[in-house]
Design a protein around this motif. Structure first.
Motif, PDB file in Angstrom:
ATOM      1  N   GLY A  29       0.801  -1.227   0.000  1.00 30.91           N
ATOM      2  CA  GLY A  29       0.000   0.000   0.000  1.00 30.91           C
ATOM      3  C   GLY A  29       0.825   1.264   0.000  1.00 30.91           C
ATOM      4  O   GLY A  29       0.275   2.363  -0.082  1.00 30.91           O
ATOM      5  N   LEU A 224      -4.993   1.808  -0.196  1.00 27.53           N
ATOM      6  CA  LEU A 224      -6.107   2.033  -1.113  1.00 27.53           C
ATOM      7  C   LEU A 224      -7.021   3.142  -0.596  1.00 27.53           C
ATOM      8  O   LEU A 224      -7.488   3.986  -1.368  1.00 27.53           O
TER       9      LEU A 224
ATOM     10  N   LYS B  14       2.126  -7.653  -3.326  1.00 27.69           N
ATOM     11  CA  LYS B  14       1.850  -7.486  -1.895  1.00 27.69           C
ATOM     12  C   LYS B  14       0.371  -7.236  -1.635  1.00 27.69           C
ATOM     13  O   LYS B  14      -0.012  -6.813  -0.552  1.00 27.69           O
ATOM     14  N   CYS B  16      -1.885  -4.970  -2.520  1.00 26.40           N
ATOM     15  CA  CYS B  16      -2.400  -3.656  -2.113  1.00 26.40           C
ATOM     16  C   CYS B  16      -3.725  -3.334  -2.788  1.00 26.40           C
ATOM     17  O   CYS B  16      -4.493  -2.519  -2.285  1.00 26.40           O
ATOM     18  N   GLY B  17      -3.982  -3.932  -3.956  1.00 28.38           N
ATOM     19  CA  GLY B  17      -5.271  -3.726  -4.616  1.00 28.38           C
ATOM     20  C   GLY B  17      -5.359  -2.488  -5.483  1.00 28.38           C
ATOM     21  O   GLY B  17      -6.435  -2.163  -5.972  1.00 28.38           O
ATOM     22  N   PHE B  18      -4.263  -1.778  -5.710  1.00 28.39           N
ATOM     23  CA  PHE B  18      -4.300  -0.578  -6.559  1.00 28.39           C
ATOM     24  C   PHE B  18      -4.748  -0.941  -7.978  1.00 28.39           C
ATOM     25  O   PHE B  18      -5.558  -0.239  -8.576  1.00 28.39           O
ATOM     26  N   GLU B  21      -8.506  -1.679  -8.159  1.00 26.86           N
ATOM     27  CA  GLU B  21      -9.348  -0.501  -7.955  1.00 26.86           C
ATOM     28  C   GLU B  21      -9.303   0.442  -9.153  1.00 26.86           C
ATOM     29  O   GLU B  21     -10.318   0.997  -9.549  1.00 26.86           O
TER      30      GLU B  21
END
Lengths: 301, 83
Positions: A29, A224, B14, B16-18, B21
């Motif tokens: 992140g 996020l 890792k 993060c889901g960027f 999204e």
């Protein structure tokens, strides 16, 4: 998942990274890697020879960038990235010198170096990854921590107004000042490309989420959430007066290219004033095996 | 019809889901499987919608995903993507 293409799939970013050092130490992140992507694409699109690029970083999470990029790179002591880069540029003016460091390193511990490099208009590109906190040392409040934000040293919220770095370097005389967040990857790439082709002191501030030490205490639980927050709060205002661009917690994040002015840089002024007294360094030996021979030829002693 | 695809290096992810999204056509989703470090890497949930724009690759902080375009019908390679 299988791919059915008959050409090798190659990510161009890998050309400028030391892949044996990947995966990075950055938290899940964290946005520093995203800013490195934008920088990599910008650098590759300018066509600058990678042997002529040097990256200097100070201490901190974003200081690791110099270790991950496959160029001449230097990881120097805390706050001293700009003085080192200044020496590097003056010794070898052919180099494109990039300072890639964090907000704590550049504005707090190396704050005076930042002001005076901007004043001299040193020919450097400074990328300041601003995560609003001293992340690597454990989340202490930095100069850029917005008022009321909670950190390990300000458990009741910070009482200090934050530093507006864009305004500082603009007032000191930087020739190019811009700010983006890591949400704006394409704009950041475009701005970095533009800055790489300019001369003088160029400053790009990149807001990046720090989920582990900043976000967790300030209602942005993961990277996020911080990215969505940037998306909602940011407003593009190119050419905005930098005194109107302060980063207030919960307020608008003004992004864009704020300053782009022509001003003679330090090296130009030095050459003009010294005139015939200016002696550039003799040609440096190449990296090829015949370098020793070339050195003997050029040396008169 | 898909105009491109993505290549995921699962072990670098890792989670993060960027990419999930911010994919403009919502192609990706985080898988339920774990990689060696215990993160959920993305996979192509709807591969037909992929345009190969590589915005996921731009966002990925760990250089783990890369979007590429398929060669055009004429046999010419897609712009800048063939090595």
């Amino acid at each position: 998942m299988s791919t059915t293409v008959d050409f090798p799939i190659h990510n161009p970013v890998e050309d400028i990274l030391r892949m044996d050092r990947i995966p990075t130490i950055w938290c899940p992140g964290c946005g520093i890697g995203t800013s490195v992507n934008s920088f990599a694409y910008a650098l590759l699109s300018t066509g600058i020879e990678l042997k002529k690029v040097a990256i200097v970083s100070g201490i901190g999470c974003s200081g690791r960038v110099s270790g991950y990029t496959k160029m001449d790179s230097f990881h120097v002591t805390h706050g001293r990235a700009i003085p080192f880069a200044t020496g590097l540029k003056l010794a070898n003016p052919e180099l494109t010198v990039v300072v890639y460091s964090g907000d704590g390193d550049l504005t707090s511990i190396g704050g005076n170096h930042l002001i005076h490099a901007a004043r001299r208009n040193m020919d450097l590109l400074v990328v300041c990854v601003n995560n609003m906190i001293y992340a690597m040392t454990g989340g202490q409040a930095a100069a850029t921590t917005p008022g009321a934000a909670i950190s390990t040293t300000t458990p009741y919220g910070s009482f200090e107004p934050e530093l507006n770095i864009a305004h500082l370097v603009d007032a000191a005389g930087a020739s190019f000042v811009a700010r983006w967040t890591v949400f704006h990857v394409k704009m950041l790439e475009k701005t970095m490309k533009e800055a790489l082709s300019k001369k003088g002191f160029r400053f790009i501030e990149v807001l990046s989420p720090c989920p582990t030490l900043y976000g967790r205490r300030n209602n942005l639980a993961d990277g996020l959430a911080a990215m969505k927050d940037y998306k909602e709060r940011s407003k593009i205002r190119n050419g905005a007066p930098t005194h109107e661009t302060a980063l207030v917690q919960g307020g608008e994040i003004v992004v864009g290219k704020f300053v782009d002015r022509e001003r003679p840089d330090y090296l130009t002024l030095m050459r003009q004033q010294l005139g015939a007294n200016y002696h550039p360094l003799p040609p440096q030996p190449d990296e090829n095996p015949e370098a020793g021979v070339a050195k003997e030829d050029c040396c008169s002693c | 019809m898909a105009r491109g695809s993505v290549a995921v290096t699962t072990e670098r992810c890792k989670g993060c889901g960027f990419c999930v999204e911010f994919c403009p056509t919502k192609v990706l989703a985080l898988s339920s499987a774990f990689n060696a470090k215990g993160y959920h890497a993305p996979y192509m949930e709807d591969p037909d919608k992929c345009s190969g724009c590589n915005l996921c690759g731009m966002y990925c902080p760990d250089f783990a995903i890369y979007g590429y375009r398929f060669p055009k019908e004429t046999g010419e390679p897609a712009e800048g993507k063939q090595q």
